[in-house]
Motif scaffolding. Structure first.
Motif, short mmCIF file in Angstrom:
data_model
loop_
_atom_site.label_atom_id
_atom_site.label_comp_id
_atom_site.label_asym_id
_atom_site.label_seq_id
_atom_site.Cartn_x
_atom_site.Cartn_y
_atom_site.Cartn_z
N TRP A 272 0.83 -1.20 0.00
CA TRP A 272 0.00 0.00 0.00
C TRP A 272 0.88 1.26 0.00
CZ3 TRP A 272 -4.86 1.00 -1.02
CH2 TRP A 272 -5.42 2.20 -0.61
N SER A 273 1.93 1.27 0.81
CA SER A 273 2.82 2.43 0.88
C SER A 273 3.59 2.63 -0.43
CB SER A 273 3.82 2.28 2.03
OG SER A 273 3.17 2.37 3.26
N ILE A 274 4.06 1.55 -1.02
CA ILE A 274 4.80 1.65 -2.28
C ILE A 274 3.88 2.15 -3.39
CG2 ILE A 274 6.02 0.32 -4.05
CD1 ILE A 274 6.98 -1.50 -1.64
N ALA A 275 2.64 1.67 -3.40
CA ALA A 275 1.67 2.15 -4.39
C ALA A 275 1.41 3.64 -4.20
CB ALA A 275 0.37 1.35 -4.28
N GLY A 276 1.36 4.09 -2.95
CA GLY A 276 1.18 5.52 -2.67
C GLY A 276 2.36 6.34 -3.15
N LEU A 277 3.55 5.83 -2.97
CA LEU A 277 4.75 6.52 -3.44
C LEU A 277 4.72 6.65 -4.97
CD1 LEU A 277 8.26 6.38 -2.22
CD2 LEU A 277 7.95 5.56 -4.51
N ILE A 278 4.40 5.57 -5.66
CA ILE A 278 4.35 5.58 -7.13
C ILE A 278 3.29 6.57 -7.60
CG2 ILE A 278 3.76 4.22 -9.18
CD1 ILE A 278 4.93 1.77 -7.63
N ARG A 279 2.14 6.51 -6.99
CA ARG A 279 1.02 7.37 -7.40
C ARG A 279 1.35 8.84 -7.17
NH1 ARG A 279 -3.81 7.18 -9.32
NH2 ARG A 279 -5.47 8.51 -8.57
N SER A 280 1.88 9.18 -6.00
CA SER A 280 2.17 10.59 -5.71
C SER A 280 3.28 11.12 -6.61
CB SER A 280 2.53 10.77 -4.23
OG SER A 280 3.68 10.05 -3.89
N ALA A 281 4.28 10.28 -6.92
CA ALA A 281 5.35 10.73 -7.82
C ALA A 281 4.81 10.95 -9.23
CB ALA A 281 6.47 9.70 -7.85
N THR A 282 3.98 10.04 -9.70
CA THR A 282 3.44 10.14 -11.04
C THR A 282 2.53 11.35 -11.19
OG1 THR A 282 3.54 7.75 -11.20
CG2 THR A 282 2.24 8.86 -12.86
N LEU A 283 1.78 11.66 -10.15
CA LEU A 283 0.89 12.81 -10.20
C LEU A 283 1.64 14.12 -9.94
CD1 LEU A 283 -2.20 11.33 -8.32
CD2 LEU A 283 -1.95 11.74 -10.78
#
Length: 179
Positions: free
Chosen positions: A31-42
């Motif tokens: 969940w945390s890694i997905a949040g990191l990917i999502r926030s970086a991409t956005l």
């Protein structure tokens, strides 16, 4: 009879609670890694910075770069100019890493690597979590450390902070500093 029934309900409730806590603890790095990917991409560098420990990350990269440059100096095949260049690199590695390893720079690099079309078609955090689970890129080292990636290609190191995880190191591939 009500006392026995109440005890059974309490036991089953406790078992269900423990199972849910274990499941949440197991899913938390994904969940945390997905949040990191999502926030970086956005391009949300504020949220992205919550997922990384910049000081630990910088120290990890500085240590790897300094170790490789030191090996270059001590190798018998290095010419005088190569040794001088490596010594100069050792003196400059701190400033270079401090300058380039920032939340904004890392977020921008991830966003650029995914591309504009990737940001527009970015899946939800739940979908990213499921994708990470399916790919099997996350490897547990201990209860508090997980790795994403492989030793041959480089990997990201995350450390637990209760139920959230922060990026604390990037282990570069063995040939990262070779020309």
């Amino acid at each position: 009879m009500t006392e026995a029934r109440r005890s059974d309900k309490l036991k089953s409730g406790l078992l269900i609670s423990l199972a849910m806590m274990a499941l949440i603890a197991w899913l938390s790095p994904y969940w945390s890694i997905a949040g990191l990917i999502r926030s970086a991409t956005l391009g949300n560098s504020y949220e992205f910075s919550e997922h990384i420990d910049v000081v630990s990350l910088r120290e990890s990269i500085k240590g790897q770069a300094t170790a490789q440059l030191t090996r270059n100096i001590s190798s018998k095949s290095a010419s005088g100019f190569e040794a001088f260049g490596s010594a100069l690199g050792i003196m400059m590695v701190d400033k270079i890493v401090d300058q380039f390893v920032t939340p904004a720079a890392l977020s921008s690099a991830i966003k650029k690597s995914i591309g504009k079309s990737g940001a527009e078609q970015l899946p939800t955090r739940i979908a990213l979590t499921v994708r990470l689970l399916q790919r099997g890129d996350v490897r547990w080292s201990s209860a508090n450390i997980v790795y994403v990636g492989s030793q041959d290609l480089g990997r990201f190191v995350f450390r637990r902070s209760f139920l959230s995880w922060t990026l604390v190191a990037i282990e570069l591939p063995p040939d990262a500093f070779e020309s």
